[in-house]
Design a protein around this motif. Structure first.
Motif, PDB file in Angstrom:
ATOM      1  N   PRO A  70       0.855  -1.196   0.000  1.00  0.00           N
ATOM      2  CA  PRO A  70       0.000   0.000   0.000  1.00  0.00           C
ATOM      3  C   PRO A  70       0.885   1.238   0.000  1.00  0.00           C
ATOM      4  N   SER A  71       0.638   2.163  -0.905  1.00  0.00           N
ATOM      5  CA  SER A  71       1.500   3.342  -0.933  1.00  0.00           C
ATOM      6  C   SER A  71       1.001   4.341   0.103  1.00  0.00           C
ATOM      7  N   ALA A  72       1.948   5.096   0.643  1.00  0.00           N
ATOM      8  CA  ALA A  72       1.616   5.962   1.768  1.00  0.00           C
ATOM      9  C   ALA A  72       1.444   7.407   1.319  1.00  0.00           C
ATOM     10  N   ASP A  73       0.723   8.145   2.102  1.00  0.00           N
ATOM     11  CA  ASP A  73       0.548   9.579   1.890  1.00  0.00           C
ATOM     12  C   ASP A  73       1.823  10.261   2.407  1.00  0.00           C
ATOM     13  N   GLU A  74       2.766  10.505   1.498  1.00  0.00           N
ATOM     14  CA  GLU A  74       4.061  11.018   1.938  1.00  0.00           C
ATOM     15  C   GLU A  74       3.967  12.391   2.571  1.00  0.00           C
ATOM     16  N   ALA A  75       3.049  13.203   2.044  1.00  0.00           N
ATOM     17  CA  ALA A  75       2.894  14.546   2.610  1.00  0.00           C
ATOM     18  C   ALA A  75       2.505  14.430   4.086  1.00  0.00           C
ATOM     19  N   ALA A  76       1.634  13.459   4.394  1.00  0.00           N
ATOM     20  CA  ALA A  76       1.202  13.277   5.781  1.00  0.00           C
ATOM     21  C   ALA A  76       2.366  12.803   6.649  1.00  0.00           C
ATOM     22  N   VAL A  77       3.217  11.934   6.082  1.00  0.00           N
ATOM     23  CA  VAL A  77       4.385  11.463   6.823  1.00  0.00           C
ATOM     24  C   VAL A  77       5.291  12.648   7.136  1.00  0.00           C
ATOM     25  N   GLU A  78       5.528  13.473   6.114  1.00  0.00           N
ATOM     26  CA  GLU A  78       6.428  14.613   6.304  1.00  0.00           C
ATOM     27  C   GLU A  78       5.847  15.616   7.302  1.00  0.00           C
ATOM     28  N   GLU A  79       4.540  15.770   7.250  1.00  0.00           N
ATOM     29  CA  GLU A  79       3.914  16.677   8.221  1.00  0.00           C
ATOM     30  C   GLU A  79       4.061  16.119   9.637  1.00  0.00           C
ATOM     31  N   ALA A  80       3.916  14.808   9.767  1.00  0.00           N
ATOM     32  CA  ALA A  80       4.061  14.184  11.095  1.00  0.00           C
ATOM     33  C   ALA A  80       5.474  14.422  11.630  1.00  0.00           C
ATOM     34  N   ILE A  81       6.447  14.285  10.753  1.00  0.00           N
ATOM     35  CA  ILE A  81       7.832  14.518  11.175  1.00  0.00           C
ATOM     36  C   ILE A  81       7.981  15.953  11.671  1.00  0.00           C
ATOM     37  N   GLN A  82       7.400  16.889  10.937  1.00  0.00           N
ATOM     38  CA  GLN A  82       7.535  18.297  11.322  1.00  0.00           C
ATOM     39  C   GLN A  82       6.775  18.617  12.607  1.00  0.00           C
ATOM     40  N   ARG A  83       5.626  17.976  12.774  1.00  0.00           N
ATOM     41  CA  ARG A  83       4.852  18.240  13.992  1.00  0.00           C
ATOM     42  C   ARG A  83       5.592  17.661  15.213  1.00  0.00           C
ATOM     43  N   LEU A  84       6.168  16.492  15.043  1.00  0.00           N
ATOM     44  CA  LEU A  84       6.936  15.934  16.157  1.00  0.00           C
ATOM     45  C   LEU A  84       8.149  16.822  16.442  1.00  0.00           C
ATOM     46  N   SER A  85       8.751  17.324  15.372  1.00  0.00           N
ATOM     47  CA  SER A  85       9.880  18.234  15.506  1.00  0.00           C
ATOM     48  C   SER A  85       9.493  19.449  16.363  1.00  0.00           C
ATOM     49  N   GLN A  86       8.289  19.967  16.086  1.00  0.00           N
ATOM     50  CA  GLN A  86       7.825  21.139  16.837  1.00  0.00           C
ATOM     51  C   GLN A  86       7.605  20.768  18.314  1.00  0.00           C
ATOM     52  N   LEU A  87       7.031  19.599  18.555  1.00  0.00           N
ATOM     53  CA  LEU A  87       6.770  19.158  19.931  1.00  0.00           C
ATOM     54  C   LEU A  87       8.077  19.064  20.736  1.00  0.00           C
TER      55      LEU A  87
END
Lengths: 701, 701
Positions: free
Chosen positions: B648-665
């Motif tokens: 199953p291919s992933a929503d890469e934009a969502a992955v990248e956003e998750a990385i950035q949100r964790l970065s902010q946390l």
């Protein structure tokens, strides 16, 4: 390769004739005569249109030369070069170097000429170098039968090169570096003598310590591996193989072939043959120098003595990047260092004798470190200080190295300041580098060569197989015109002792039913057609078919196949035992034929590991048990076979045996061009080949 | 780092005082006075026990010096060094170099002394280099305020080194190589001024073209990244970072930490800051020379012109190994080459002008290749021949390079023969190498720097998050004494916009039932206890629990937990929405705090990819969208997120956003020491954090 070559006369002739000798400035004929000025034997110019060449009497042809000639150097134009070689043969000359270009490197006419040359060489049993060669050179006899601008210093490296220009560059540079050679040969087109001949020659040459090669390809891959494997047991062989980026150019069309191209074959061949591969020119000579001048280390533990912290750390990093490791000193060593070094010194490895160290402190530290049994080799590093005289330090390093008989390399860092010291070290066979990373990698080469020499040759195991049955399967397929075989060829694996599931090829629903009944339980059914490669994609595979559905499924599969490709040749349906793939790990075992080296085996974990991560290992067949083991070990994903992450652990011995059995199959049958066992299921209890695809060449049967 | 540093006076003072000047042979005080002989300004010896030093009047203290001093070099013994620096401050000297050793490098007394030194520097706002420094050097003013044995040639490289000994080695070697410097600074213990200060200084220095560093660590990781990211936009920064093999020494104990040690942090920091990393000394100066002397290439396509086939192939291999590629010439280029080159020449790249090429043929070929728009840079290779004069060829290369304004490097191969040509090339900023691989890697450095300069700084995105709620969750946990949090802290992720499954922490069977009812469908239930880290191992997780079994399961989980560890603090049971993990790919998103650089983010595909194959990517937080994208791209296993092998291919934009949100946390809360989201399920429709573990430090809240 010349099976019977007695190549000695090439490098140690008593009388050399130059066919095409002249005085014309800028001509090759003149250059060679001039380069032969220091030759300790006789030089005989041959040229029908001259009476003398540079004052020496010139003969119209070889037949007129009154005394026997052992080496003829041919520089006449291409149209008459073959005749000149024939004349040499007639005159009883055994060794011929053909400088003349215009052979196979220039198109079909030249290729034809090279064929003639080869025939003449065979007729007269000549040791022939070239054509299109820069020549040969051997320092003990002062022989420089090349037309290059430089001569070589005497030394114990022997060097063969497929590029003549590279020889001219290397000689010029090596003279500057004080690097000497025993023999140098420009291989040219390798019409007769090739790299394997020179490997054999230099193995038997007590004056050659290290064999160096610049190769763009090998003439006969199998001969190269067999010869080099033998030679490297005594004599290090260091090779730069260029043309690496053409990797995959000859790759075959199958899945396996796409992954393991011919660069992979070279990598495998060099590994199997014990050839030390250098990635570039610098590595070639770095490795050559340490292998020439230093003993092998007993262990891979490096001791470092430095007066400069930073470069000590750099060396430590480089050790970490290499196959070596940092020695942990014994308590005795540490006590001695503690007692003899100043308080500010670091007595742990890397030992920092600090900036105010004098020669005595360096010597004490080095002596103590080398005396430590765990230390296999050492590096001495010094930054320039007012206290240490580099030449004195060099002398101490040379002395301590000899005393302890362990390999030591130096980083007496600096420019001109370091040169006299580098000379002192060089005399003692110790290389000196500015960059600690190069010092470490030159020690690493010693460790690699030691391991090559330590491994004893292990013949590939010969398993008891049913070769006749395998031949029948291949012959039957060839007879019905098949070139690509699939699951119907599982018998081939079975004949060679690779476990396969119970299975039967059937051609009717009722035959399918009875096949399934004899297997018992649910079965897998697969359409069998040489015209349908991707069975799953067209619904040609049914998994978990219950006994009562077998007949219907047979019809379904046949219908799908016919709908997909009405004119497909359909052999029937394979009814196969259900295997629980989750009980093991799916691996791929494959082979494709490399144009140079023959059967190239590939092993890897299935699916993503091969296709996405390209985590595969390759070897040239036939492989020994050790080599089969290496194929498993080398995989990054090997821990998964060993039960990492709670996966079922596999019977590694069975995997290695499967590799060896496949190796035997593809070695026995050249007709098998490519073969993939995919998957080879590896479980705790052994392995099972679940599917196979192969391509055959009936002409080789 | 000194926020307000005006470091100019360090390298361009008008008057330098040497505190501790002497004539004693072998002393540092004498060496520095002697090294200052060529200084264009005034040198003022200071020593209460002398009247003159080498004939110059000597002052008892700085206060007695009649004219203002801008740089004081302190070489007095450690016990009085701090006082000497204070005196300098009192006397209005802004710049101080402390050569004296015996500070933090020598234990607690020294560390105390360094604290005092720092305090004095702060009090007087001093630009202080050292202590434990070899000194500073700047060629325009003839300033050599070091005690090393060598001076530097003038040039446009500025070099900082954490190892003084390495400077002495480099200068000696560089003089020999004709490599010059603008400024050199031995950083010593970096008590005040550190690498970031000098980056800033040299960015603003028009005479510095390239900044070089030998570093063993950075004083302030965050400052280094921010400063270097800015500096590298204009000025190349090339660094050898040593101590790489201590990677992982400071690694934290968590799973993530074990994998991404501090070497990984340096690698990430250099990448994010645009620092060109050299692996060893040779690369440091190879890169420095090309970055100093050559323009950036417009494209990564390399054209090669050679008179020697073998070395041409070696260069081609090296291009294949690098980030560059071989140019495909236009038809125009090929026609021109065909018309101008002899028939035997190879007009395709690498262009082989063959062994009998004269200068004109080389020039025509190089000119034609450089005129090709697709060619971004070129390499000219020559083996020694009787026809080509290297100096003439060097002049032609220099001219053609300027004419076309494209970077060109040379391999005029040889030893002494090549030296005059190398000088001619060097004058034109063109490096000459024997080894084609080095020529290629020096071009590659230009391409890397061009990409660094081309990327515009992108600030980390600031997402709209519920920071207060996150703080409450952390504070509540801290208040109840928790240090390790698990699934009960999912709210933290939710507060920062990372999607999580519906979930509720309950403390009774009936509460579990109503929580499950509101979720609907089967649920997952997990015991929540800070004392039970591996919930699954003790049967503390129940998957696919039907609504009617929820209450019973609650009791079962509680019983198991109590049996396992009777005194465990149990917070309750998390009732969570069932998520179909097969619908996506399990990834890991984690953070641990690096002692130098702070929050180090780690991303990878779950399970074997992280644990067995160590296929992870790391960046220092906060990360930008580009950096988050790179974290995904860099993974060998990235194709699996993109649907390779039918996954199953992933929503890469969502992955990248998750990385950035964790970065902010993790940037917002220093109290979070380590954190793992594992798994972060990536599907076509987005991501979901299915579990979390973190360690907190309440003192940072």
């Amino acid at each position: 390769m010349n099976e019977e070559a007695d190549t000695g006369g090439l490098f140690a002739p008593e009388r050399v004739a130059v066919i095409g000798a002249t005085e014309r400035e800028g001509s090759i004929g003149a250059a060679i005569i001039q380069n032969l000025a220091d030759f300790t034997g006789d030089v005989v110019p041959v040229n029908p249109s001259r009476d003398t060449v540079f004052g020496e009497p010139c003969y119209p042809d070889l037949a007129s030369v009154p005394e026997p000639v052992d080496l003829a150097v041919v520089v006449v134009p291409p149209p008459i070069a073959v005749d000149a070689v024939r004349e040499a043969g007639e005159a009883g000359v055994r060794n011929v170097v053909v400088i003349t270009a215009g052979f196979s490197e220039t198109g079909s006419e030249g290729a034809q000429r090279e064929q003639e040359l080869r025939a003449v060489a065979a007729e007269y049993d000549l040791n022939l170098v070239g054509p299109n060669s820069l020549g040969v050179l051997s320092t003990p006899a002062g022989l420089n039968a090349t037309f290059g601008p430089s001569n070589a210093l005497p030394g114990s490296l022997s060097f063969m090169s497929q590029s003549g220009a590279f020889i001219t560059a290397v000689l010029d540079w090596a003279n500057d570096q004080g690097i000497g050679f025993k023999d140098v040969v420009s291989l040219g087109n390798k019409a007769v003598l090739d790299e394997s001949d020179f490997l054999t020659h230099w193995r038997d040459d007590p004056e050659t310590n290290v064999i160096l090669g610049y190769l763009e390809g090998v003439a006969d891959g199998r001969a190269f591996i067999d010869t080099a494997r033998d030679v490297t047991q005594d004599t290090p062989v260091v090779v730069v193989k260029s043309g690496r980026t053409e990797a995959g150019a000859d790759a075959a069309s199958s899945h396996t072939g796409t992954i393991a191209g011919s660069e992979a074959a070279y990598e495998a061949a060099f590994e199997q043959a014990g050839v030390v591969r250098a990635e570039n020119v610098q590595e070639l000579f770095d490795y050559a120098r340490s292998l020439d001048g230093l003993p092998m280390p007993d262990s891979d533990e490096v001791g470092i003595v430095t007066n400069a912290g930073g470069p000590g750390v750099m060396a430590t990093d480089a050790v970490g990047d290499s196959g070596l490791s940092m020695a942990s000193f014994t308590d005795d060593t540490l006590s001695t260092l503690e007692a003899t070094m100043p308080e500010e010194a670091n007595i742990y490895n890397p030992v920092d004798v600090i900036g105010d160290a004098d020669i005595e402190r360096f010597e004490t530290a080095l002596d103590t470190v080398l005396a430590d049994d765990s230390v296999g080799c050492a590096i001495v590093i010094s930054a320039p200080t007012a206290i240490v005289d580099y030449e004195e330090l060099a002398a101490v390093i040379a002395e301590r190295r000899l005393e302890h008989d362990k390999p030591v390399v130096a980083c007496l860092m600096g420019g001109e300041r370091a040169e006299p010291a580098a000379d002192v070290l060089g005399e003692a066979g110790i290389p000196n580098y500015f960059d600690p990373a190069r010092a470490v990698s030159s020690l690493d080469a010693l460790s690699v060569q030691r391991d090559v020499e330590a491994r004893s040759y292990e013949a590939p195991e010969s398993f008891d197989v049913d070769r006749e049955r395998a031949r029948e399967i291949l012959t039957d397929a060839a007879d019905r015109g098949a070139r690509r075989l699939g699951v119907e060829a599982m018998g081939l694996l079975d004949a060679y002792g690779l476990p396969t599931p119970d299975s039967e090829l059937v051609e009717a629903p009722d035959a399918a039913e009875s096949a399934a009944a004899s297997i018992d339980g649910d079965v897998v059914m697969k359409i069998v057609s040489p015209d349908i490669l991707h069975k799953s994609d067209i619904g040609g595979v049914a998994v978990g078919v219950a006994q009562e559905d077998v007949a219907d499924t047979y019809e379904t599969l046949m219908t799908r196949a016919r709908n997909y490709q009405p004119d497909a040749s359909i052999l029937g349906v394979q009814v196969q035992e259900m295997v629980d793939v989750d009980a093991g790990t799916e691996t791929i075992l494959g082979m494709n034929r490399d144009p140079q080296f023959g059967p190239l085996l590939l092993f890897g974990l299935g699916g993503i590991f091969v296709e996405v991560l390209e985590d595969t290992s390759v070897r040239i067949a036939p492989v020994s048990g050790r080599e089969a083991g290496e194929m498993v070990d080398e995989l990054d994903s090997a821990p998964l076979l060993r039960g990492a992450r709670g996966r079922p652990s596999a019977d590694e011995a069975a995997v290695e045996e499967a590799i060896q059995r496949l190796s035997q199959l593809v070695t026995d049958f050249n007709a098998i061009l490519e073969l993939d066992v995919n998957p080879l299921l590896a479980t705790e209890d052994g392995v099972q080949a679940l599917d196979v695809r192969l391509t055959i060449d009936p002409d080789q049967l």
